[in-house]
Scaffold this active site. Structure first.
Site, PDB file in Angstrom:
ATOM      1  CG  ASN A  12      22.131  46.576  29.667  1.00 48.78           C
ATOM      2  OD1 ASN A  12      22.525  47.038  28.610  1.00 48.78           O
ATOM      3  ND2 ASN A  12      22.935  45.976  30.534  1.00 48.78           N
ATOM      4  CG  ASP A  27      24.718  46.538  38.616  1.00 51.29           C
ATOM      5  OD1 ASP A  27      25.895  46.653  38.237  1.00 51.29           O
ATOM      6  OD2 ASP A  27      23.928  47.495  38.697  1.00 51.29           O
ATOM      7  CB  ILE A  49      34.424  44.979  35.192  1.00 57.28           C
ATOM      8  CG1 ILE A  49      33.640  43.671  35.024  1.00 57.28           C
ATOM      9  CG2 ILE A  49      35.675  44.997  34.320  1.00 57.28           C
ATOM     10  CD1 ILE A  49      33.038  43.479  33.652  1.00 57.28           C
ATOM     11  CG  PHE A  80      30.836  55.991  29.853  1.00 58.21           C
ATOM     12  CD1 PHE A  80      32.217  55.937  29.745  1.00 58.21           C
ATOM     13  CD2 PHE A  80      30.120  56.748  28.931  1.00 58.21           C
ATOM     14  CE1 PHE A  80      32.878  56.612  28.735  1.00 58.21           C
ATOM     15  CE2 PHE A  80      30.766  57.426  27.920  1.00 58.21           C
ATOM     16  CZ  PHE A  80      32.149  57.362  27.822  1.00 58.21           C
TER      17      PHE A  80
END
Ligand code: CTP
Length: 444
Positions: free
Chosen positions: A241, A310, A341, A357
């Site tokens: 990403n 993910d 996690i 976040f």
């Protein structure tokens, strides 16, 4: 000796490379001050907000009117100017600055800075600011060579100041030698290069030396994940990403500044780890998970800034996948879920204070509130990545911090400044939680 930074002359001219940067240009009383308006003009052309601060003696060499005209702001020169202080107090001004450059920095100014004095506005701002400080010395060559000046320079470089120059050549006093202030264009390039080096987090922070830590997280261990993860498809391809890691690295620096022992578990990024932070590089989500789990028993705070993928390909092929031949169209990639996690941290036996976040593109606040509860986090920091000016890969960010019983908007600013504001909020909540759990732990 002075650390002279190389400067790429004109390398950045014409571009708004400093847009959004807040720079204090300090001017002390040397003849080279007549050149400083050119530096101010170049910084403004590059998009920086510039506040000029003059010492009393600087007025002998250049006018405040000129500097006001080129900076677009009234010059500040006194701690005791009630009107200026009412508009923006000197502590506020010190916080406002992303960078302080003092050009020219005379022998006397270097001496006062080295001694840590706060006997005028400029020296006070330097002491009250966490911004990096650049110094462009200018003086007679004999003064420059004097052991007292060298001693002061040594101390200032040890304190983290960057010294630019001086150049050598004919001097206003008629002598020739080292002591000429670097030309405004060279100083401008040095500032631009410095501000653009966001890959070097040490450049944005006054270094924290081991043994000199102080702050609210002294003695606490902070574990931070940052950057993206890469999930291999085959030896040359992966799923990942847009995360640059900048916000996580800035948080690590901010945690260090408040006294914590910081470990950063970082996905693949193009950043230099902050000095003083133990950094563990990982590639994929499962490696990140393993490192987090290994360090968890030691952690007092966990801050998950990483943009963890993910899903990963069910199988990472050993050999490069070849393009399909014989007219076959389409290739299916089977994905399986990665471990969550942060959810694992929240539900662990040894549970630290957990901050997550979230980067959202729609219904940001609502999604973040739910996500915080779902993942058992104490706090979540959410930003709206649909806005191209902030978030992934940009230099700036704006976020909302959500915790049990409160929410706070932190307006758009550099990721470093924002990291400090977020860290203040984290520390406040963490200390509250400690106090509730064990009132004696914060009795002092
Ligand atoms: N996170 C994590 N492990 C994962 C996914 C996310 O630790 N496998 C953490 C991130 O580091 C971040 C928080 O979870 O602190 C939220 O990440 P986000 O990607 O927004 O969460 P998701 O649960 O993946 O939600 P979404 O469906 O919006 O992607």
């Amino acid at each position: 000796m002075a650390d002279t930074k190389s400067t790429g002359q004109n390398s950045l001219s014409g571009r708004r490379t400093l847009a959004g940067r807040c720079i204090i240009v300090g001017i002390s009383g040397g003849i080279a001050a007549y050149k400083t308006p050119v530096l101010v003009r170049r910084l403004r052309e590059a998009g920086a907000e510039v506040q000029v601060v003059m010492t009393e003696n600087a007025h002998q060499f250049v006018t405040a009117t000129t500097l006001q005209a080129v900076s677009g702001r009234p010059v500040r020169d006194s701690l005791w100017d009630a009107a200026a202080e009412a508009a923006m107090g000197h502590i506020e001004l010190a916080r406002w600055a992303d960078l302080i450059i003092i050009a020219p920095a005379t022998a006397d100014t270097l001496s006062r800075l080295a001694a840590g004095r706060a006997d005028d506005l400029l020296c006070t701002l330097r002491l009250a600011s966490r911004a990096p400080v650049m110094l462009a010395p200018a003086m007679n060559n004999v003064m420059w060579d004097h052991p007292a000046t060298m001693r002061n320079l040594q101390r200032l470089t040890e304190d983290g100041c960057v010294v630019l120059g001086p150049d050598s050549g004919p001097q206003a006093c008629g002598e020739t030698g080292p002591g000429r202030m670097q030309e405004p264009e060279a100083l401008f390039s040095a500032v631009s290069d410095y501000c653009l080096s966001f890959t070097d987090w040490n450049s944005l922070a006054t270094p924290v030396r081991s043994g000199s830590r102080s702050g609210n997280l002294q003695g606490k261990r902070v574990l931070i994940t940052a950057g993206p993860t890469r999930e291999a498809i085959d030896p040359v391809r992966y799923i990942s990403n847009e995360s640059s890691g900048k916000q996580g690295y800035a948080l690590a620096t901010a945690a260090l500044r408040v006294g914590a022992e910081v470990t950063l578990i970082s996905g693949p990024v193009n950043l230099t780890p902050p000095e003083g932070v133990e950094t563990i590089p990982v590639t994929n989500a499962r490696q990140m998970q393993d490192e987090v789990q290994a360090l968890l028993p030691e952690a007092d705070l966990f801050i998950g800034v990483a943009a963890v993928a993910d899903y990963r390909p069910e199988e990472a092929k050993d050999q490069k996948i070849k393009k399909l031949q014989g007219g076959k169209k389409g290739l299916n990639l089977n994905l399986v879920e990665n471990p969550d996690i942060i959810a694992g941290v929240s539900s662990s036996k040894h549970r630290p204070f957990v901050v997550g976040f979230a980067a959202e593109t729609q219904d940001a606040l609502q999604n973040a509130r739910e996500k915080r509860k779902r993942k058992g986090m104490d706090m979540i920091v959410v930003n709206d990545v649909a806005n191209p000016e902030i978030g992934f890969n940009s230099e700036e960010n704006a976020v909302t911090v959500i915790w049990d019983g409160g929410e706070e908007n932190l307006p758009q600013s550099s990721k470093m400044r924002l990291a400090e504001a977020i860290m203040d909020r984290i520390v406040a909540c963490f200390v509250d939680q400690l106090a509730t759990a064990n009132p004696e732990s914060v009795a002092e």
